[in-house]
Design an enzyme around this catalytic site. Structure first.
Site, PDB file in Angstrom:
ATOM      1  N   GLU A  79       0.804  -1.224   0.000  1.00  0.00           N
ATOM      2  CA  GLU A  79       0.000   0.000   0.000  1.00  0.00           C
ATOM      3  C   GLU A  79       0.839   1.277   0.000  1.00  0.00           C
ATOM      4  O   GLU A  79       0.382   2.327  -0.463  1.00  0.00           O
ATOM      5  CB  GLU A  79      -0.903   0.015   1.236  1.00  0.00           C
ATOM      6  N   GLU A 110       8.630 -21.777   6.865  1.00  0.00           N
ATOM      7  CA  GLU A 110       9.033 -21.042   8.069  1.00  0.00           C
ATOM      8  C   GLU A 110      10.158 -21.748   8.819  1.00  0.00           C
ATOM      9  O   GLU A 110      10.776 -21.170   9.708  1.00  0.00           O
ATOM     10  CB  GLU A 110       7.838 -20.804   8.986  1.00  0.00           C
TER      11      GLU A 110
END
Length: 270
Positions: A79, A110
């Site tokens: 954004e 992960e």
């Protein structure tokens, strides 16, 4: 001892509860998130101060995360160039499995203890930069290995975790421990932990952009003119701040200079 994020919560026998009971209980749990964040505001403020200092000195900030927290950090990063007109990469995200795989739940990634540093090295990470590790558990190997390597290289680090006294916090210069407690669904850290992470990302990026001069009053004066809605908003912003009375004249000036800020600077200089 079982980590707090893996402990069984208050609400049991969920399959026996009505929709009304479930939503009321989840809403009650969500209310506690802001209170948990409030307790950590001094640590969050110290973290942001360091990020701002790094960016003002020509550095960058990198989120490093996996799972829900990592994916939310990518959404925050996406954004910023449009909203605040910054260069892509000034605030960036290193995601387990790669940001190109954002929509895939590659949770096995992960556990990779070499990938995060390799990604950072590919982006020419240096001591000018800041690395912020994201991990609900505070133990995610992908994140922990990155912070360890950063500290070896003299790169300033921070973290956002949801368990106290975690390994990741121990390797962060600016740790933030937001203890949101056991989850509504035991171990489902996409709920309160991720909500806390999202709220803190908003705090970090918004406060940092304001401190870097990307906001005037409460307006996005550097917003990029990427569609009709944003362009219309920017024109109205320029009308309000410039004293120009003609919508078309303001729009022409805006399109000529590319942003409200640049148009205002032109008017003020002229």
């Amino acid at each position: 001892m079982t980590p707090i994020t893996e402990q069984v919560g208050t609400y049991r026998d969920l399959e026996k509860k009505s929709i009304q009971e479930l939503t009321a209980a989840i809403n009650a749990e969500d209310k506690s998130v802001a209170q948990a964040i409030e307790k950590e505001l001094p640590a969050i403020n110290a973290l942001i101060e360091q990020i701002v200092a790094k960016l003002k000195s020509g550095g960058r900030m990198f989120y490093v995360g996996a799972g829900s927290g990592g994916r939310l950090s990518v959404l925050d990063v996406i954004e910023l160039p449009t909203t605040y007109g910054i260069e892509p990469g000034l605030i960036d995200a290193i995601l387990a499995g790669g940001t190109e795989n954002l929509v895939l739940a590659l949770e096995e990634k992960e556990d990779d203890v070499t990938a995060a540093w390799a990604m950072l090295a590919h982006k020419n990470i240096s001591t000018k930069d800041f690395v912020l590790g994201i991990s609900a558990s505070g133990t995610t190997p992908f994140v922990l290995a990155a912070l360890k390597k950063c500290q070896e290289k003299g790169i300033t680090t921070g973290c956002i975790v949801s368990n106290p006294q975690s390994a990741i916090a121990a390797h962060a210069d600016f740790p933030v421990e937001v203890i949101t407690g056991p989850e509504f669904i035991c171990g489902s850290t996409r709920m309160k932990c991720a909500t806390a992470q999202k709220m803190i990302f908003d705090m970090i990026s918004t406060t940092t952009m304001i401190q870097l001069g990307r906001v005037e009053d409460n307006r996005m004066v550097h917003v990029k003119l990427i569609n009709d809605k944003i362009t219309d908003r920017a024109v109205k912003m320029l009308l309000e701040k410039s004293g120009i009375t003609s919508y078309e004249k303001a729009k022409d000036l805006l399109m000529e200079h590319g942003s409200v800020k640049m148009a205002l600077d032109f008017i003020r200089t002229k």
